[in-house]
Scaffold this active site. Sequence first.
Site, short mmCIF file in Angstrom:
data_model
loop_
_atom_site.label_atom_id
_atom_site.label_comp_id
_atom_site.label_asym_id
_atom_site.label_seq_id
_atom_site.Cartn_x
_atom_site.Cartn_y
_atom_site.Cartn_z
N CYS A 43 12.85 -12.92 -2.87
CA CYS A 43 11.89 -13.71 -3.68
C CYS A 43 12.94 -14.08 -4.88
CB CYS A 43 11.09 -12.54 -4.51
SG CYS A 43 11.44 -11.29 -4.88
N GLY A 89 -1.77 1.30 -4.77
CA GLY A 89 -2.78 0.58 -4.41
C GLY A 89 -4.05 1.38 -4.98
N ASN A 96 1.81 0.04 5.43
CA ASN A 96 1.99 -0.74 4.24
C ASN A 96 3.01 -1.81 4.70
OD1 ASN A 96 4.52 0.20 1.92
ND2 ASN A 96 3.16 -1.39 1.55
N GLY A 97 2.70 -3.00 4.16
CA GLY A 97 3.75 -4.15 4.76
C GLY A 97 2.78 -5.41 5.19
N CYS A 135 0.94 -1.21 0.03
CA CYS A 135 0.16 0.03 0.02
C CYS A 135 0.76 1.46 0.20
CB CYS A 135 -0.81 0.03 1.30
SG CYS A 135 -1.64 -1.70 1.62
N TYR A 164 9.96 -2.74 -9.62
CA TYR A 164 8.71 -2.52 -10.20
C TYR A 164 8.04 -1.32 -9.49
CZ TYR A 164 3.56 -3.54 -10.76
OH TYR A 164 2.46 -3.43 -10.99
P1 5GP Z 1 3.39 -12.09 -14.39
O1 5GP Z 1 2.56 -11.76 -15.65
O2 5GP Z 1 4.65 -12.95 -14.88
O3 5GP Z 1 2.59 -12.91 -13.40
O4 5GP Z 1 3.74 -10.69 -13.73
C1 5GP Z 1 4.77 -9.72 -14.23
C2 5GP Z 1 4.20 -8.65 -14.78
O5 5GP Z 1 3.40 -8.13 -13.74
C3 5GP Z 1 5.36 -7.75 -15.11
O6 5GP Z 1 4.72 -6.94 -16.19
C4 5GP Z 1 5.22 -6.65 -13.82
O7 5GP Z 1 5.48 -5.48 -14.50
C5 5GP Z 1 4.00 -6.79 -13.18
N1 5GP Z 1 4.02 -6.96 -11.89
C6 5GP Z 1 5.00 -7.29 -11.14
N2 5GP Z 1 4.59 -7.47 -9.78
C7 5GP Z 1 3.24 -6.99 -9.95
C8 5GP Z 1 2.29 -6.68 -8.74
O8 5GP Z 1 2.69 -6.89 -7.62
N3 5GP Z 1 1.11 -6.53 -9.26
C9 5GP Z 1 0.84 -6.07 -10.58
N4 5GP Z 1 -0.47 -5.68 -10.92
N5 5GP Z 1 1.79 -6.36 -11.27
C10 5GP Z 1 2.87 -6.70 -11.09
FE1 SF4 Z 2 10.69 -7.47 -1.79
FE2 SF4 Z 2 10.94 -9.77 -2.94
FE3 SF4 Z 2 11.73 -9.13 -0.39
FE4 SF4 Z 2 9.18 -9.36 -0.99
S1 SF4 Z 2 10.78 -10.91 -0.86
S2 SF4 Z 2 10.04 -7.82 0.30
S3 SF4 Z 2 9.18 -8.68 -3.08
S4 SF4 Z 2 12.54 -8.20 -2.17
MG MG Z 3 4.26 -4.74 -16.24
#
Ligand code: 5GP
Ligand code: SF4
Ligand code: MG
Length: 480
Positions: free
Chosen positions: A466, A43, A118-119, A17, A272
Amino acid sequence: MGFVKTRDISREIRERCGVFAVVGHPKASELCYYGLYALQHRGQESAGIAVLNGGRIQTKKGMGLVADVFTKDDIVRLRGGSALAHVRYSNVGDEGGIEDAQPISVKMWQGQMAFAHNGNLINAPRLRARLEQDGSIFQTTSDCEVIPHLMAKSGLNDPVKALIKSLSDVRGAYSLCVLTSKGVIAAKDPHGVRPLCLGKLDGAYIICSETCALDAVGAEFIREIDPGEVVFIEEAEHPGSDVGRAKPPVSCYIDGARGKRGMDLCVFEFIYFARPDSDLYGINVHAARKALGRRLAQKDSLSADLVMGIPDSSLSAATGYAEEAGIPYEMGIVKNRYIGRTFIAPTQPLRELGVKIKINPLRKVVSGKRVVMVDDSMVRGTTSKYLVGLLKAAGAKEVHVRISSPPYRFPCFYGIDTSSSGELIAAEKTQEQIRELIGADSLAFLDVEDLEEILGRRAGNLCTACFTGKYPIPLEGEYR
Ligand code: 5GP
Ligand code: SF4
Ligand code: MG
C-alpha cells in the site's frame, strides 16, 4: 508502476477479521468468548462461535460487538471440547449482513464443518463464478465460502487432504481455521500476510490471530504458524480426562510451500491493526510503533510545546516521538470507548451545534500551544482534517501533523479495507496539497526506507504494497 483500477471490487476487499480456535478443552466456548473479546479490535461487525459436540457442530452468531451477540446462556448452551470463533470487520457501505457472519457452517459429504478466516482470497470471484456455473449454490457473499465448495468437489474424503488440495487453487492472503468432526485445521497462506499463532493451555491447543488473545485466556504462546503451513489438531480419544485432551499438532504444507518463499506479513499489522500488547514474530507491536515514532522525531527539527497521539492506535508512536524529541507528551483529546453498533449518530442539526460524542479535545491542554499531533496512518485524510480543525477550534496555536507510516498510495487487496485509489489522499496529491487540505501548519510522513529498515530488521520481509505498489501476491483479472 501505474495505479491499479479498483472499480467494482469493494465487496471483495472488506475481510479483515479475527479468529480464535480451541481443541480439546471442556470449556472451549467460554475460552472462545474471552478470546473474541481480546480480538474485538479486529472486527466489530459480527461475532460467532461454533462448537463441536459428539461429532456435531452447533453455531451461534450475530451482528455487533461480542458483548451484544452472546448471552451467558448461549455460552453455557454451546458445550463441546473444540470450538471456532470469529469477529468480522465492518466498514462503510458494507452490504454483508448476518449471512456473511462467520463461522460459516456447512454439511458436506465429507462431514459437517465450520469455516472462519481473516484475509482476502483475490481469485475468489473467478473461482466462485466457475463453481456456480458448475452448479454450486452459495449461501453467503463471503469469499471464504469458495473453500468448502472446492473441498466438496475435491473427491478427497479426508478433510485435511481436501483442504490442502483446495488451497492450491486459492490465491490471496488468508489465515483460516476449519472446525471438523475431529478437531481444528488451521492454514496460513504461502505468503503469510495475515497473522496466526499457536498456543497451549493445559492439554488443549489454541490457534488465534494475535498473542493478546492467548494472554486473555492464560494460554502459553508456542509459535507462529508458518507461511503455507496447514496444521491439524485432533481431539484426544477421551476429552474428559485432565491431560492430553488434544493430540499433538500435525503439520503439512500447501503445494510444498515450505522453505520456498519468505514471508510477507502485512506491515499494517504493526502500524495500526494489531493490539499493542500482541507480539508478531517475536516483536512487540507497541515497541515497534514506538520505534517508528522515534524515527519520525529523529528526522524532525520542530519546536513545539506538546506531543499528542490519537487514541488508541497512535499512542505508542506518539510516546516514541515525544521521548526522542524531548517534547512533553500530553493528552490532547479524549475518545469515548463505549460507542458500539447501536449508537445513534447525531442528526445534521445537532452536528452543526458541535455535538462531540466520540472525541473531545482537552481545551486547557491545547489552548495557546504548538501541538504535534501524531497519527499512525493517513488513508483518506478524513481523520487528520477533522482533528486539526477540532484542535484549532480548541485554541491550539499551531498543529503539526506527523504520520508514523509512509503516504498510503496503493489499494490493499489482501484484506484491509481501502476501497479504491481514488479515495487515497496521497495517491494523487502532493504533501503540500495534503497539508493545505487538512489545515495543518506542517505535515511529515515516515519514509518507506525507514519503515522497512526499522521493521524489516526485526521482522524480515514484509508486505508494504500500500506504500510501494509492490504487491507480493500477483494481481490478476479483475484486480488489474
Ligand atoms: P483516514 O481518516 O485518513 O481515512 O484514515 C486514517 C485514520 O484511520 C488513522 O487515524 C488510523 O488510525 C485509522 N485507520 C487506519 N486504518 C484503518 C482501518 O482499516 N479502519 C479504521 N476504522 N480506521 C483505520
Ligand atoms: Fe497490509 Fe498494505 Fe500489504 Fe494490504 S497492501 S496487506 S495493508 S501492507
Ligand atoms: Mg486512528
